[in-house]
Design an enzyme around this catalytic site. Structure first.
Site, PDB file in Angstrom:
ATOM      1  N   SER A   1      23.657  42.188  91.148  1.00  0.00           N
ATOM      2  CA  SER A   1      23.326  40.770  91.037  1.00  0.00           C
ATOM      3  C   SER A   1      22.843  40.314  92.402  1.00  0.00           C
ATOM      4  O   SER A   1      23.358  40.693  93.437  1.00  0.00           O
ATOM      5  CB  SER A   1      24.511  39.934  90.566  1.00  0.00           C
ATOM      6  OG  SER A   1      25.664  40.254  91.276  1.00  0.00           O
TER       7      SER A   1
ATOM      8  N   HIS B   1      21.627  39.933  85.675  1.00  0.00           N
ATOM      9  CA  HIS B   1      21.736  41.387  85.737  1.00  0.00           C
ATOM     10  C   HIS B   1      20.631  42.119  84.969  1.00  0.00           C
ATOM     11  O   HIS B   1      20.733  43.312  84.728  1.00  0.00           O
ATOM     12  CB  HIS B   1      23.113  41.844  85.225  1.00  0.00           C
ATOM     13  CG  HIS B   1      24.191  41.698  86.244  1.00  0.00           C
ATOM     14  ND1 HIS B   1      25.171  40.745  86.163  1.00  0.00           N
ATOM     15  CD2 HIS B   1      24.420  42.366  87.391  1.00  0.00           C
ATOM     16  CE1 HIS B   1      25.965  40.844  87.213  1.00  0.00           C
ATOM     17  NE2 HIS B   1      25.532  41.818  87.970  1.00  0.00           N
TER      18      HIS B   1
ATOM     19  N   HIS C   1      29.538  46.691  84.065  1.00  0.00           N
ATOM     20  CA  HIS C   1      30.733  46.530  84.915  1.00  0.00           C
ATOM     21  C   HIS C   1      31.994  46.842  84.122  1.00  0.00           C
ATOM     22  O   HIS C   1      32.046  46.618  82.915  1.00  0.00           O
ATOM     23  CB  HIS C   1      30.847  45.085  85.435  1.00  0.00           C
ATOM     24  CG  HIS C   1      29.684  44.657  86.260  1.00  0.00           C
ATOM     25  ND1 HIS C   1      28.509  44.198  85.701  1.00  0.00           N
ATOM     26  CD2 HIS C   1      29.496  44.604  87.605  1.00  0.00           C
ATOM     27  CE1 HIS C   1      27.650  43.900  86.655  1.00  0.00           C
ATOM     28  NE2 HIS C   1      28.220  44.134  87.828  1.00  0.00           N
TER      29      HIS C   1
ATOM     30  N   TYR D   1      34.646  45.159  84.013  1.00  0.00           N
ATOM     31  CA  TYR D   1      35.213  43.945  83.402  1.00  0.00           C
ATOM     32  C   TYR D   1      34.559  43.579  82.073  1.00  0.00           C
ATOM     33  O   TYR D   1      35.073  42.740  81.340  1.00  0.00           O
ATOM     34  CB  TYR D   1      35.160  42.747  84.369  1.00  0.00           C
ATOM     35  CG  TYR D   1      33.786  42.374  84.869  1.00  0.00           C
ATOM     36  CD1 TYR D   1      32.839  41.782  84.034  1.00  0.00           C
ATOM     37  CD2 TYR D   1      33.428  42.586  86.194  1.00  0.00           C
ATOM     38  CE1 TYR D   1      31.582  41.433  84.493  1.00  0.00           C
ATOM     39  CE2 TYR D   1      32.181  42.235  86.680  1.00  0.00           C
ATOM     40  CZ  TYR D   1      31.263  41.664  85.818  1.00  0.00           C
ATOM     41  OH  TYR D   1      30.023  41.345  86.281  1.00  0.00           O
ATOM     42  N   GLU D   2      33.417  44.216  81.754  1.00  0.00           N
ATOM     43  CA  GLU D   2      32.781  43.934  80.466  1.00  0.00           C
ATOM     44  C   GLU D   2      33.523  44.608  79.318  1.00  0.00           C
ATOM     45  O   GLU D   2      33.257  44.316  78.152  1.00  0.00           O
ATOM     46  CB  GLU D   2      31.310  44.390  80.494  1.00  0.00           C
ATOM     47  CG  GLU D   2      30.459  43.519  81.412  1.00  0.00           C
ATOM     48  CD  GLU D   2      29.065  44.094  81.638  1.00  0.00           C
ATOM     49  OE1 GLU D   2      28.365  44.372  80.643  1.00  0.00           O
ATOM     50  OE2 GLU D   2      28.691  44.278  82.804  1.00  0.00           O
TER      51      GLU D   2
ATOM     52  N   ALA E   1      26.088  42.567  95.206  1.00  0.00           N
ATOM     53  CA  ALA E   1      26.415  41.325  95.900  1.00  0.00           C
ATOM     54  C   ALA E   1      27.903  41.393  96.219  1.00  0.00           C
ATOM     55  O   ALA E   1      28.682  41.929  95.432  1.00  0.00           O
ATOM     56  CB  ALA E   1      26.133  40.140  94.996  1.00  0.00           C
TER      57      ALA E   1
ATOM     58  N   MET F   1      32.803  43.873  92.638  1.00  0.00           N
ATOM     59  CA  MET F   1      33.315  44.327  91.337  1.00  0.00           C
ATOM     60  C   MET F   1      32.495  45.487  90.783  1.00  0.00           C
ATOM     61  O   MET F   1      32.457  45.699  89.571  1.00  0.00           O
ATOM     62  CB  MET F   1      33.291  43.166  90.337  1.00  0.00           C
ATOM     63  CG  MET F   1      33.998  41.911  90.812  1.00  0.00           C
ATOM     64  SD  MET F   1      33.777  40.567  89.618  1.00  0.00           S
ATOM     65  CE  MET F   1      34.312  39.143  90.592  1.00  0.00           C
ATOM     66  N   SER F   2      31.820  46.224  91.641  1.00  0.00           N
ATOM     67  CA  SER F   2      30.959  47.306  91.126  1.00  0.00           C
ATOM     68  C   SER F   2      30.931  48.478  92.095  1.00  0.00           C
ATOM     69  O   SER F   2      31.809  48.620  92.940  1.00  0.00           O
ATOM     70  CB  SER F   2      29.535  46.757  90.915  1.00  0.00           C
ATOM     71  OG  SER F   2      28.925  46.470  92.149  1.00  0.00           O
TER      72      SER F   2
ATOM     73  N   ASN G   1      28.649  35.339 100.038  1.00  0.00           N
ATOM     74  CA  ASN G   1      29.641  34.268 100.268  1.00  0.00           C
ATOM     75  C   ASN G   1      30.782  34.836 101.108  1.00  0.00           C
ATOM     76  O   ASN G   1      31.052  36.037 101.031  1.00  0.00           O
ATOM     77  CB  ASN G   1      30.205  33.763  98.924  1.00  0.00           C
ATOM     78  CG  ASN G   1      30.796  34.902  98.111  1.00  0.00           C
ATOM     79  OD1 ASN G   1      30.076  35.617  97.408  1.00  0.00           O
ATOM     80  ND2 ASN G   1      32.094  35.084  98.216  1.00  0.00           N
TER      81      ASN G   1
ATOM     82  N   HIS H   1      29.122  32.149  90.512  1.00  0.00           N
ATOM     83  CA  HIS H   1      28.117  33.197  90.284  1.00  0.00           C
ATOM     84  C   HIS H   1      26.705  32.690  90.598  1.00  0.00           C
ATOM     85  O   HIS H   1      25.850  33.446  91.073  1.00  0.00           O
ATOM     86  CB  HIS H   1      28.231  33.656  88.820  1.00  0.00           C
ATOM     87  CG  HIS H   1      27.347  34.812  88.476  1.00  0.00           C
ATOM     88  ND1 HIS H   1      27.409  36.031  89.140  1.00  0.00           N
ATOM     89  CD2 HIS H   1      26.371  34.962  87.541  1.00  0.00           C
ATOM     90  CE1 HIS H   1      26.507  36.858  88.615  1.00  0.00           C
ATOM     91  NE2 HIS H   1      25.874  36.232  87.650  1.00  0.00           N
TER      92      HIS H   1
HETATM   93  N1  HPA Z   1      34.289  38.679  95.240  1.00  0.00           N
HETATM   94  C1  HPA Z   1      33.995  39.625  94.313  1.00  0.00           C
HETATM   95  N2  HPA Z   1      32.754  39.897  93.925  1.00  0.00           N
HETATM   96  C2  HPA Z   1      31.750  39.205  94.486  1.00  0.00           C
HETATM   97  C3  HPA Z   1      31.979  38.223  95.449  1.00  0.00           C
HETATM   98  C4  HPA Z   1      33.326  37.943  95.846  1.00  0.00           C
HETATM   99  O1  HPA Z   1      33.605  37.093  96.702  1.00  0.00           O
HETATM  100  N3  HPA Z   1      30.765  37.723  95.811  1.00  0.00           N
HETATM  101  C5  HPA Z   1      29.834  38.405  95.083  1.00  0.00           C
HETATM  102  N4  HPA Z   1      30.427  39.304  94.288  1.00  0.00           N
END
Ligand code: HPA
Length: 267
Positions: free
Chosen positions: A33, A65, A88, A90-91, A118, A206-207, A230, A242
């Site tokens: 992403s 995505h 992912h 989590y899906e 990301a 998360m990937s 972030n 997101h």
């Molecule tokens: N945490 C987890 N996954 C992310 C984050 C985060 O702060 N930013 C972008 N993907």
């Protein structure tokens, strides 16, 4: 891993080759992403193949995505498989689904995979939002592993030192860091972010880690790059969302695309 997962990847690779009209590919890139807009800089599109046309793939559930494999011819005439979207954990489709793209790329002849994502930055003292960071190593806190059984894969150098050196030659300003993966889909709590800083993490996402493990199992060289979108939860005082992650990707697309294009042409 089950044999079925490998068979499915071989079938997907055969379908991919026939859809692309090519017998082999030089490199695969998984665009996380925030990275999808950067794909346009990689070269000329030879074919766009929706995931739904290939065995074992399903359209991704998450906005931003994508949902296809783009076959790209680079300036130097190399052929890249560009995954616009990934699955992912989590899906809820299981770990084989998460690594199916990497296994398919390996079965299609690829020897190098570039995994992008990301990530939240755990070191806002030194990391700026919008900066790429090379993944030097990872901490897998997903609780999952794509390998089942007694295959003891060495993970001493998951992320190729040779490929990281190559990126540093292209852009010496890029930092390196340790990527931590949680399962998601929740973002982390501030207490978890403090824990991860103590544990030696530099980015959180998360990937990537499961794909990197599957790639090493298949003998591929791996390059991992995080885009810091972030500061980790609680480090800036702002809540996470997101949309912000995608926006940073849009703003940095040109820089990331040029970087990836240079990397691919020097592999
Ligand atoms: N945490 C987890 N996954 C992310 C984050 C985060 O702060 N930013 C972008 N993907």
């Amino acid at each position: 891993m089950s044999n079925d997962a490998y068979t499915l990847a071989s079938e997907a690779a055969a379908a991919l080759k026939s859809a692309a009209g090519l017998d082999t590919f030089d490199v695969a890139l998984v665009m996380g992403s925030g990275w999808v807009p950067a794909a346009d800089a990689l070269g000329e599109t030879v074919a766009d193949i929706p995931f739904t046309e290939l065995p074992g793939f399903r359209a991704p559930a998450v906005a931003g995505h994508g949902g296809k494999i783009r076959v790209v011819r680079t300036e130097q005439g190399r052929h890249a498989l560009v995954f616009l979207g990934r699955s992912h954990l989590y899906e809820g489709r299981g770990v084989d689904s998460v690594v199916h793209g990497v296994r398919t790329a390996a079965a299609a002849g690829v020897r190098t995979v570039v995994l992008t994502n990301a990530a939240g930055g755990l070191r806002p003292e030194t990391q700026k939002v919008g900066d790429p960071v090379l993944i030097s190593d990872h901490i897998n806190m997903t609780g999952a592993n794509p390998i089942t059984g007694t295959t003891f894969i060495d993970l001493t150098e998951v992320y190729s030192r040779r490929l990281r050196t190559l990126v540093h030659e292209i852009d010496p300003s890029i930092a390196e860091g340790v990527y931590v993966a949680f399962r998601g889909p929740t973002y982390e709590t501030p207490a978890e972010i403090r824990m991860l800083r103590t544990l030696g993490g530099d980015m959180i996402g998360m990937s990537t880690v499961l794909e990197a493990i599957a790639a090493r199992e298949a003998g591929l060289d791996v390059l991992g790059i995080s885009l810091v979108t972030n500061p980790g939860a609680g480090l800036s005082g702002d809540p996470l969302n997101h949309e912000e992650v995608l926006e940073v990707g849009r703003v940095t697309a040109t820089r990331m695309g040029i970087l990836l294009a240079k990397v691919v042409d020097r592999l």
